[in-house]
Design an enzyme around this catalytic site. Structure first.
Site, PDB file in Angstrom:
ATOM      1  N   HIS A 111       0.852  -0.910  -0.004  1.00 38.64           N
ATOM      2  CA  HIS A 111       0.205   0.179   0.196  1.00 38.64           C
ATOM      3  C   HIS A 111       0.858   1.384  -0.485  1.00 38.64           C
ATOM      4  O   HIS A 111       0.581   1.831  -0.771  1.00 38.64           O
ATOM      5  CB  HIS A 111      -1.160   0.204   1.560  1.00 38.64           C
ATOM      6  CG  HIS A 111      -2.014   1.461   1.454  1.00 38.64           C
ATOM      7  ND1 HIS A 111      -1.135   2.303   2.654  1.00 38.64           N
ATOM      8  CD2 HIS A 111      -2.477   2.054   1.071  1.00 38.64           C
ATOM      9  CE1 HIS A 111      -2.343   3.139   2.463  1.00 38.64           C
ATOM     10  NE2 HIS A 111      -3.036   3.026   1.808  1.00 38.64           N
ATOM     11  N   GLU A 154       2.328   2.028  -3.495  1.00 34.34           N
ATOM     12  CA  GLU A 154       0.551   2.548  -4.248  1.00 34.34           C
ATOM     13  C   GLU A 154       1.100   3.793  -4.164  1.00 34.34           C
ATOM     14  O   GLU A 154       1.157   4.696  -4.638  1.00 34.34           O
ATOM     15  CB  GLU A 154      -0.227   1.534  -3.675  1.00 34.34           C
ATOM     16  CG  GLU A 154      -1.314   2.288  -4.325  1.00 34.34           C
ATOM     17  CD  GLU A 154      -2.707   2.316  -3.783  1.00 34.34           C
ATOM     18  OE1 GLU A 154      -3.113   3.840  -3.407  1.00 34.34           O
ATOM     19  OE2 GLU A 154      -3.225   1.414  -2.969  1.00 34.34           O
ATOM     20  N   HIS A 155       1.023   4.887  -3.260  1.00 37.16           N
ATOM     21  CA  HIS A 155       0.930   5.862  -2.894  1.00 37.16           C
ATOM     22  C   HIS A 155       2.551   6.565  -3.470  1.00 37.16           C
ATOM     23  O   HIS A 155       2.119   7.230  -3.735  1.00 37.16           O
ATOM     24  CB  HIS A 155       0.868   6.199  -0.637  1.00 37.16           C
ATOM     25  CG  HIS A 155      -0.295   6.564  -0.387  1.00 37.16           C
ATOM     26  ND1 HIS A 155      -0.571   7.360   0.229  1.00 37.16           N
ATOM     27  CD2 HIS A 155      -1.175   5.200  -0.648  1.00 37.16           C
ATOM     28  CE1 HIS A 155      -1.554   7.343   0.938  1.00 37.16           C
ATOM     29  NE2 HIS A 155      -2.225   5.698   0.480  1.00 37.16           N
ATOM     30  N   GLU A 165      -4.216   7.635   7.671  1.00 38.38           N
ATOM     31  CA  GLU A 165      -5.218   6.904   7.113  1.00 38.38           C
ATOM     32  C   GLU A 165      -5.711   6.279   7.567  1.00 38.38           C
ATOM     33  O   GLU A 165      -6.392   5.493   8.011  1.00 38.38           O
ATOM     34  CB  GLU A 165      -4.550   7.312   5.511  1.00 38.38           C
ATOM     35  CG  GLU A 165      -5.485   6.032   4.906  1.00 38.38           C
ATOM     36  CD  GLU A 165      -4.874   5.608   3.439  1.00 38.38           C
ATOM     37  OE1 GLU A 165      -5.612   4.512   3.216  1.00 38.38           O
ATOM     38  OE2 GLU A 165      -4.467   5.957   2.901  1.00 38.38           O
TER      39      GLU A 165
END
Length: 428
Positions: free
Chosen positions: A67, A70-71, A143
């Protein structure tokens, strides 16, 4: 180029495996204005221990790296953010990470090729520094804290933890604040170079394309990168038992949330044959609709007694290392819903499945499969996710005809096991 055609939905998929190992799937939709591109890698939150091709020892990385990657891929060396560039082009762009894959995508009617330039550029040119990695930890940390207070996510993740002892599916995709604190640029480059090799990736295009032309456009934008050997993915052993029957968390919610989950411990035998896992998936979808779908007797009873507020969401999630059934929604009394669901399963096992209800439900499910082909984004995402599971999405249209009442009753007994069924609740 290999052509796979399905006459039931009058669709064709053109598939090409390039010299660098990249698989390209093209689904032409003549006359359709929207175009959709999605580029995915077979790398998600499940992969934290692996042996990279050419290495002789295993690599272990913190949870949340897929993840995090991905960012970070959106950030470019020239100071721009590719998501901003794509948005300025007027395209709808995004990315996401799941347990078994990560994908970068956009949908548009205009500016397709400039958007394609940008997407294929940023996915192939990572830029990680000590400074931008540290900065991202703060953003992802926020997040994580948001998800910690998000009731729908907590009721799901708690269900995973109640079912699984060791499986990585119980780990939050984004990681924890503690785990991401150990991520650095060296780890990101290691995982990028391992999992973002073209031989581990699939690119899907859906829209008004001429297959050979669009394939040439893809080839022009690929950097020179050689295919590599197989990645050895290492997963912990998972017992067949569940961890606990019931789990509850208190959060601010207007009505309690529940997730009923069933650990499918026998799915591994179905994975040997891709048609068998598709049949299993279809059968469970039919069963769930018969048990608690909108037209079921249990749904009517629960709704009339104000125990549920609308149709529960129903799903069968599976990858190559786990599988489970999910029923989720809101209820004034989740424990009563859970008990009545288990009672209904036992009633079906005892009384058998009504043949007329079965045929009606099979037709409804088939209609849903056909409707998936009306939307370019649904088609592309479906083919990408299924490809990583070893499935051609057309298989669902073909295998549903072979589903019988007898097969349904076999899956009912095999999967809907009370000893593997748990309840997760979030209430105020």
């Amino acid at each position: 180029m290999q052509v796979i055609e399905n006459l039931k939905v009058k669709e064709k998929v053109y598939m090409e495996k390039l010299e660098n190992g990249l698989t390209v799937l093209i689904i032409p939709k003549p006359g359709v204005e929207k175009k959709y591109m999605i580029w995915g890698t077979n790398y998600g939150s499940n992969e934290s221990v692996f042996v990279a091709p050419g290495d002789d020892k295993e690599t272990k990385v913190p949870n949340g790296v897929a993840h995090f990657l991905e960012h970070k891929l959106f950030e470019q060396e020239n100071g721009t953010n590719s998501l901003d560039v794509l948005t300025a082009l007027g395209v709808d762009a995004n990315a996401y990470t799941t347990n078994d894959h990560t994908a970068y995508l956009f949908e548009c009617t205009d500016n397709f090729y400039p958007a394609m330039d940008e997407l294929m550029d940023y996915v192939q040119h990572p830029y990680f520094t000590d400074e931008n990695v540290e900065k991202e930890k703060g953003i992802i940390g926020q997040e994580i804290m948001m998800y910690d207070d998000y009731p729908d996510w907590r009721v799901y993740l708690n269900a995973m933890n109640a079912m699984y002892h060791n499986s990585p599916v119980k780990i939050d995709i984004v990681g924890t604040i503690e785990s991401i604190s150990h991520i650095n640029k060296e780890i990101l480059y290691k995982c990028y170079n391992t999992f973002y090799n073209p031989s581990n990736m699939v690119l899907v295009l859906c829209g008004d394309f001429e297959p050979n032309d669009i394939l040439n456009e893809v080839k022009k934008r690929l950097i020179d990168k050689k295919a590599m050997g197989e990645i050895k993915r290492i997963y912990p052993d998972e017992p067949k038992t569940i961890v606990q029957k019931r789990v509850e968390q208190k959060l601010e919610v207007s009505q309690p949330l529940y997730t009923i989950a069933i650990k499918d411990t026998e799915f591994a035998s179905a994975l040997v044959n891709k048609n068998e896992i598709v049949k299993r998936h279809i059968a469970i979808e039919i069963l769930l609709n018969l048990l608690i779908g909108r037209s079921s007797r249990l749904y009517k009873e629960l709704y009339d007694n104000e125990l549920i507020f609308g149709q529960p969401s129903i799903d069968y999630e599976f990858t190559k290392i786990y599988a489970h059934v999910l029923v989720a929604g809101q209820s004034s009394d989740p424990d009563a819903v859970f008990q009545k669901f288990e009672d209904e399963v036992n009633k079906f096992k005892k009384e058998g499945i009504n043949a007329d209800d079965f045929e009606r439900m099979k037709k409804m499910i088939y209609g849903g499969y056909v409707r998936e082909y009306n939307d370019v984004s649904n088609i592309a995402r479906m083919f990408l996710a299924d490809y990583f599971k070893g499935i051609n999405s057309f298989d669902y249209l073909e295998e549903i005809d072979g589903i019988t009442v007898q097969y349904l009753e076999q899956i009912l007994k095999e999967v809907f096991d009370e000893s593997k069924t748990i309840l997760s609740v979030v209430k105020s």
